[in-house]
Write a protein that holds these residues in place. Structure first.
Motif, PDB file in Angstrom:
ATOM      1  N   UNK A  27       0.837  -1.199   0.000  1.00  0.00           N
ATOM      2  CA  UNK A  27       0.000   0.000   0.000  1.00  0.00           C
ATOM      3  C   UNK A  27       0.877   1.256   0.000  1.00  0.00           C
ATOM      4  N   UNK A 114     -14.112 -11.135  -0.997  1.00  0.00           N
ATOM      5  CA  UNK A 114     -13.582  -9.767  -0.910  1.00  0.00           C
ATOM      6  C   UNK A 114     -12.542  -9.500  -1.992  1.00  0.00           C
TER       7      UNK A 114
ATOM      8  N   UNK C  28     -19.405   5.351  11.577  1.00  0.00           N
ATOM      9  CA  UNK C  28     -18.802   4.332  12.425  1.00  0.00           C
ATOM     10  C   UNK C  28     -19.187   2.938  11.970  1.00  0.00           C
ATOM     11  N   UNK C  29     -18.384   1.991  12.373  1.00  0.00           N
ATOM     12  CA  UNK C  29     -18.623   0.597  12.021  1.00  0.00           C
ATOM     13  C   UNK C  29     -18.142  -0.251  13.180  1.00  0.00           C
ATOM     14  N   UNK C  38     -13.423  -5.220   5.876  1.00  0.00           N
ATOM     15  CA  UNK C  38     -12.899  -5.000   4.529  1.00  0.00           C
ATOM     16  C   UNK C  38     -13.985  -5.133   3.458  1.00  0.00           C
ATOM     17  N   UNK C  39     -15.033  -5.879   3.762  1.00  0.00           N
ATOM     18  CA  UNK C  39     -16.067  -6.136   2.758  1.00  0.00           C
ATOM     19  C   UNK C  39     -17.037  -4.978   2.583  1.00  0.00           C
ATOM     20  N   UNK C  40     -17.221  -4.194   3.643  1.00  0.00           N
ATOM     21  CA  UNK C  40     -18.317  -3.228   3.597  1.00  0.00           C
ATOM     22  C   UNK C  40     -17.892  -1.771   3.470  1.00  0.00           C
ATOM     23  N   UNK C  43     -14.462   2.853   4.619  1.00  0.00           N
ATOM     24  CA  UNK C  43     -13.496   3.917   4.456  1.00  0.00           C
ATOM     25  C   UNK C  43     -13.830   5.198   5.225  1.00  0.00           C
ATOM     26  N   UNK C  44     -12.810   5.789   5.813  1.00  0.00           N
ATOM     27  CA  UNK C  44     -12.935   7.094   6.479  1.00  0.00           C
ATOM     28  C   UNK C  44     -13.817   7.060   7.718  1.00  0.00           C
ATOM     29  N   UNK C  58      -3.613  -3.139  10.948  1.00  0.00           N
ATOM     30  CA  UNK C  58      -3.278  -3.299   9.531  1.00  0.00           C
ATOM     31  C   UNK C  58      -4.548  -3.252   8.674  1.00  0.00           C
ATOM     32  N   UNK C  59      -5.622  -3.835   9.181  1.00  0.00           N
ATOM     33  CA  UNK C  59      -6.902  -3.782   8.469  1.00  0.00           C
ATOM     34  C   UNK C  59      -7.348  -2.330   8.332  1.00  0.00           C
ATOM     35  N   UNK C  61      -5.493   0.230   8.320  1.00  0.00           N
ATOM     36  CA  UNK C  61      -4.581   0.879   7.383  1.00  0.00           C
ATOM     37  C   UNK C  61      -5.013   0.610   5.940  1.00  0.00           C
ATOM     38  N   UNK C  62      -5.204  -0.663   5.588  1.00  0.00           N
ATOM     39  CA  UNK C  62      -5.543  -0.962   4.191  1.00  0.00           C
ATOM     40  C   UNK C  62      -6.939  -0.453   3.819  1.00  0.00           C
ATOM     41  N   UNK C  63      -7.836  -0.357   4.793  1.00  0.00           N
ATOM     42  CA  UNK C  63      -9.194   0.096   4.474  1.00  0.00           C
ATOM     43  C   UNK C  63      -9.372   1.605   4.666  1.00  0.00           C
ATOM     44  N   UNK C  64      -8.293   2.316   4.951  1.00  0.00           N
ATOM     45  CA  UNK C  64      -8.351   3.773   5.177  1.00  0.00           C
ATOM     46  C   UNK C  64      -9.339   4.155   6.275  1.00  0.00           C
ATOM     47  N   UNK C  87       1.384   4.488  11.344  1.00  0.00           N
ATOM     48  CA  UNK C  87       0.397   4.645  10.257  1.00  0.00           C
ATOM     49  C   UNK C  87      -0.504   5.849  10.511  1.00  0.00           C
TER      50      UNK C  87
END
Lengths: 149, 113, 118
Positions: A27, A114, C28-29, C38-40, C43-44, C58-59, C61-64, C87
């Protein structure tokens, strides 16, 4: 974007301390190359899921990436148990993960779906008892040949 | 508040119509970790989760959970529904995400102490 | 809603360094399953979770994801906090249950990151 880049990360099975760091590094590389955030996120999510699969199920694996002005391609090759029924594994909610993996927040049967959802092309080749090779491609749409020069 | 009130108020879809939906709901719990539910959920609570694994039924039964609500349109596996029906654990589904559903349960007065 | 307001509502402790408490959080989630996160397309948003391993960071991070709240007083280890710092992902810890955390934030106007249908 004028640059291309490629490289490889090595993954160790059950190394949960470092699990996900290859994708996190990927990334960073994509970000640094100025790839649009939306594409970076899709690539990072797909790579992360594939990396977690390799760490959870395989003894070892490697993640190769190739970034060109046209596409991001990531190939994950692992020495693992293989996937007997790929169609079944692609089904949301289907998982063979043991309970301790679930307790770590993985193995909910969303990984492969996914990856598919976030990529433009996905190929999986698997031999039971030998391992799995998963490759995905995400096209850098919106980058015309002129701007990629 | 009864489970049937929640079902009506939040438009939940009941996957196990043969189970007892008249139970009193004493509180709510949200978690995807079976060990967490075993350790911390209380009898009479309704359990909100994305987890659809068969083992949720055994955990719910063990803890006296009054019902399980699966979020994000998660579809419970057939074995999960069969086991839930056999153990008289109501399973319901919602199209909402867990955060939203819990927010609404909280607004209806459910708590988790 | 700012991160500072969220801290106040939850009586949370901020465990990362140099955290910008004025950071705006719109959505929020809550989840313990990282593939679910990651599926839904979350982001942000703010991630509320009961898991404290490094994969959560890390999740995020990758999902912003903008910030993480750990519930039930669970604290990640020092390496996980260091990863979050590197990060630039703020970490908060609240003693409240996940149910109470979601309920109170919802009551104060925060809404879900994932819509009706994913």
């Amino acid at each position: 974007m004028t640059k291309s880049s490629d490289g490889v990360f090595f993954l160790t099975g059950k190394d949960f301390t470092n699990a996900g760091s290859a994708s996190s590094n990927l990334k960073g590389i994509l970000d640094d190359m100025g790839i649009p955030a939306d594409i970076v996120r899709r690539a990072a999510i797909a790579a992360f899921e594939a990396e977690m699969n390799a760490i959870i199920y395989a003894v070892a694996g490697m993640m190769r990436y190739s970034i060109t002005p046209e596409a991001v391609t990531v190939t994950l090759q692992d020495m693992g148990p293989g996937i007997p029924d790929i169609d079944l594994a692609m089904k949301e909610g289907y998982s063979t993960a043991p309970d301790y993996i679930r307790e770590m927040g993985f193995g909910s049967g969303m990984g492969l779906p996914n990856i598919k959802k976030n990529t433009d092309k996905l190929t999986i080749n698997s031999v039971v008892g030998e391992g799995t090779t998963l490759e995905f491609v995400i096209y850098l749409q919106g980058l015309s040949p002129e701007t990629s020069g | 508040m009864k489970l049937s009130d929640l079902i009506e108020n939040l438009s939940l879809e009941v996957k196990t119509p043969e189970t007892d939906l008249t139970r009193e709901v004493t509180g709510g719990y949200v978690s995807d970790m079976l060990s967490d539910v075993i350790a911390n959920a209380k009898a009479g609570y309704v359990w909100v989760t994305f987890q659809s694994h068969l083992n949720i039924v055994a955990v719910a039964s063990l803890k006296g959970i009054c019902g399980i609500i699966m979020v994000n349109n998660r579809v419970p596996a057939r074995e999960t529904i069969l086991k839930a029906a056999a153990e008289n654990i109501p399973i319901m589904t919602s199209s909402l995400a867990a955060f939203e559903l819990v927010g609404k349960l909280y607004a209806l007065g459910l708590r988790c102490r | 809603m700012t991160l500072g307001e969220i801290r106040g509502i939850l009586g949370a402790l901020v465990i990362t360094q140099r955290t910008d408490m004025n950071k705006e959080i719109g959505r929020a989630y809550c989840a313990d399953l990282m593939s679910d996160v990651l599926a839904f397309s979350v982001t942000q948003s703010l991630l509320i979770t009961g898991l404290t391993n490094v994969q959560v960071v890390r999740t995020a991070d990758v999902a912003d994801i903008k910030a993480i709240v750990f519930v039930q007083g669970k604290r990640p280890d020092i390496d996980t906090i260091a990863t979050a710092d590197s990060k630039n992902i703020p970490l908060l810890v609240t003693n409240l249950s996940m149910f109470e955390t979601c309920g109170r934030l919802y009551e104060n106007g925060l809404r879900s990151a994932a819509g009706d249908t994913p």
